[in-house]
Design an enzyme around this catalytic site. Structure first.
Site, PDB file in Angstrom:
ATOM      1  N   HIS A 154      44.642  34.854  41.272  1.00  0.00           N
ATOM      2  CA  HIS A 154      44.363  34.285  42.589  1.00  0.00           C
ATOM      3  C   HIS A 154      44.230  32.761  42.553  1.00  0.00           C
ATOM      4  O   HIS A 154      44.279  32.110  43.600  1.00  0.00           O
ATOM      5  CB  HIS A 154      43.111  34.931  43.208  1.00  0.00           C
ATOM      6  CG  HIS A 154      41.812  34.519  42.566  1.00  0.00           C
ATOM      7  ND1 HIS A 154      41.190  35.265  41.601  1.00  0.00           N
ATOM      8  CD2 HIS A 154      41.020  33.441  42.760  1.00  0.00           C
ATOM      9  CE1 HIS A 154      40.065  34.687  41.239  1.00  0.00           C
ATOM     10  NE2 HIS A 154      39.944  33.570  41.928  1.00  0.00           N
ATOM     11  N   ASP A 198      44.474  40.662  38.267  1.00  0.00           N
ATOM     12  CA  ASP A 198      44.027  39.314  38.615  1.00  0.00           C
ATOM     13  C   ASP A 198      44.107  38.373  37.400  1.00  0.00           C
ATOM     14  O   ASP A 198      43.184  37.624  37.110  1.00  0.00           O
ATOM     15  CB  ASP A 198      42.589  39.331  39.159  1.00  0.00           C
ATOM     16  CG  ASP A 198      42.233  38.014  39.867  1.00  0.00           C
ATOM     17  OD1 ASP A 198      43.164  37.268  40.236  1.00  0.00           O
ATOM     18  OD2 ASP A 198      41.026  37.715  40.004  1.00  0.00           O
ATOM     19  N   SER A 208      36.634  30.549  38.353  1.00  0.00           N
ATOM     20  CA  SER A 208      37.616  31.621  38.178  1.00  0.00           C
ATOM     21  C   SER A 208      38.625  31.275  37.096  1.00  0.00           C
ATOM     22  O   SER A 208      39.220  30.197  37.108  1.00  0.00           O
ATOM     23  CB  SER A 208      38.347  31.880  39.495  1.00  0.00           C
ATOM     24  OG  SER A 208      37.461  32.369  40.467  1.00  0.00           O
TER      25      SER A 208
END
Length: 462
Positions: free
Chosen positions: A194, A224, A307
């Site tokens: 993402h 992901d 992230s």
């Protein structure tokens, strides 16, 4: 005694003798000075001559002592010098008697002295302070070796930071920031899918501040995970990969990332849980971007921008890839946007397999059992649907599920003895394995449980 007093000279420091003045006066000594009260008083005070006094020779008068002054008024009393008198004959004119110091003079003098002393003291103080400032040195601990224990947070950070990077991504819908870490000397960097989704330009910044452009190698939204690559960078410091199977609840961990674009941010915490089923994404609405993660839960602070960063154990080995956080409910008026101590990381074992496939082929494979699940089922467990997509059978003919004996309407309640409570959780448990891995499924059919053995198949990821 009388003859001796007349013949022997008396010392000049003697006091006046007792008795009459005439009886004890020796030759050449003038008579005592009369009182200044008047002539009658002088006559009354004169002593009666004695025979001895009469026989004494008469001395000539001293005009300075017996005669009145030439300018004295007539009838003025005659004043004679009396050496035994209590006061001197002469009166010294000392001028005007000085007056004492007044109170206002004392106050004025005191104030003037105080002002002068204060001014001098202040000036000296300013000079002393200015001079002392040049020599001011506060107590301080001596410099020591900056090394830290390898298993301390500082030691882990020092080992890992050179291999952690910050990603700045620009796309058609805007830009964003994420984190990644170096996998090998060829320049491959692992991050979250993402972070680089819909990217048009990716810039990688190392801990040294050097920035280079990166290219996308491949990504998989189901896990992901994504891999990007940099070219022409020397001195890369790949991070060591650990084994997420060895992670236990309570183990200390360190997270490194760029929350809110604050690169090289280090936070610490523990492993709060393992095997936590987590789904993320789903913004597209068709389910193609949903990530299913059998996650490691940590209380190490993780925020937007973390992230794709590494979650490290006490040996500075990567055990997870930070991917998601759990915030307060969106309808909660006190909702906190940042970390509330609920962070989730993709286990490194899963990340390693996916990264290898992405580097090798640009795509990742997913383990599957070949069935379609009823995602609207609200009971306990994962129910196999009655129909598949486009009206096809819910159990793929010849697939792993069909071979194992799974039928439409069966409810799968356990995977390798671990209970599952819904369809998402079953997918997460299956994707935690590799294609070809054997699994034991507990199936509830018409009220009766049975155990089935299935070998996982493979499907291309998105």
């Amino acid at each position: 005694m009388a003859d001796r007093q007349q013949t022997d000279p008396a010392p000049q420091w003697w006091s006046r003798p007792e008795g009459t003045a005439e009886g004890g006066r020796r030759e050449g000594v003038p008579a005592p000075r009369p009182e200044t009260g008047g002539e009658d008083h002088v006559q009354d005070a004169a002593p009666t001559p004695t025979p001895a006094a009469a026989a004494a020779p008469t001395l000539d008068k001293d005009p300075d002592l017996s005669d009145p002054a030439p300018d004295a008024p007539a009838g003025a009393p005659v004043v004679r010098y009396d050496p035994w008198g209590t006061e001197p004959l002469q009166v010294v004119d000392r001028g005007r008697t000085p007056r004492g110091i007044r109170l206002w003079q004392v106050v004025a003098l005191s104030l003037g002295t105080a002002l002068l002393a204060g001014g001098i003291g202040g000036y000296v103080g300013v000079l002393a302070e200015r001079q002392s400032n040049t020599r001011l040195e506060l107590p301080q601990a001596a410099a020591v070796d900056g090394g830290r224990a390898p298993d301390s947070v500082a030691g882990i950070a020092a080992t890992a930071l050179p291999g952690v990077v910050t990603l700045h991504v620009r796309g058609a819908k805007g830009g964003g920031t994420g984190t990644g870490f170096v996998l090998d000397q060829q320049g491959h960097i692992l991050t979250n899918s993402h972070v680089v989704a819909d990217s048009q330009e990716i810039t990688v910044t190392f801990s040294t501040g050097e920035s280079v452009t990166a290219t996308l190698v491949g990504r998989d939204s189901g896990y992901d995970l994504a891999v990007v690559k940099v070219e022409g960078v020397r001195g890369l410091r790949p991070l060591s990969l650990g084994n997420s199977e060895n992670v236990k609840v309570g183990d200390p961990v360190v997270a490194i990332g760029a929350p809110f674009d604050l690169s090289n941010t280090v936070t610490a915490g523990i492993i709060s849980a393992t095997g936590r089923p987590v789904t993320a994404g789903g913004d597209k609405g068709d389910g193609s971007d949903i990530s299913y993660v059998d996650a490691l839960q940590t209380d190490a602070p993780i925020n937007p921008g973390n992230s794709g960063g590494p979650l490290l154990d006490a040996k500075a080995h990567v055990v997870g890839i930070n991917s998601a956080i759990r915030g307060a409910d969106k309808d909660d008026p006190t909702r906190q946007g940042g970390s509330i101590g609920l962070g989730f990381a993709i286990p490194v074992n899963q990340g390693k397999r996916v990264a290898e496939e992405l580097i090798r082929t640009g795509r990742a494979t997913h383990p599957v059992i070949g069935v379609t699940l009823d995602m609207d089922y609200t009971g306990d467990g994962a129910r196999v649907g009655d129909k598949g997509e486009d009206g096809k059978p819910s159990v793929v003919a010849g697939g792993p599920g069909a071979v194992a004996g799974i039928r439409a309407g069966d409810v799968i309640t356990k995977v390798d003895g671990r209970r599952v409570r819904g369809g998402d959780e079953l997918i997460i448990k299956i994707r935690a394995h590799r294609p070809g891995d054997p699994l034991t499924l507990t199936v509830l059919r018409q009220g009766r449980e049975s155990t089935l053995r299935v070998v996982l198949g493979s499907a291309n990821g998105s």
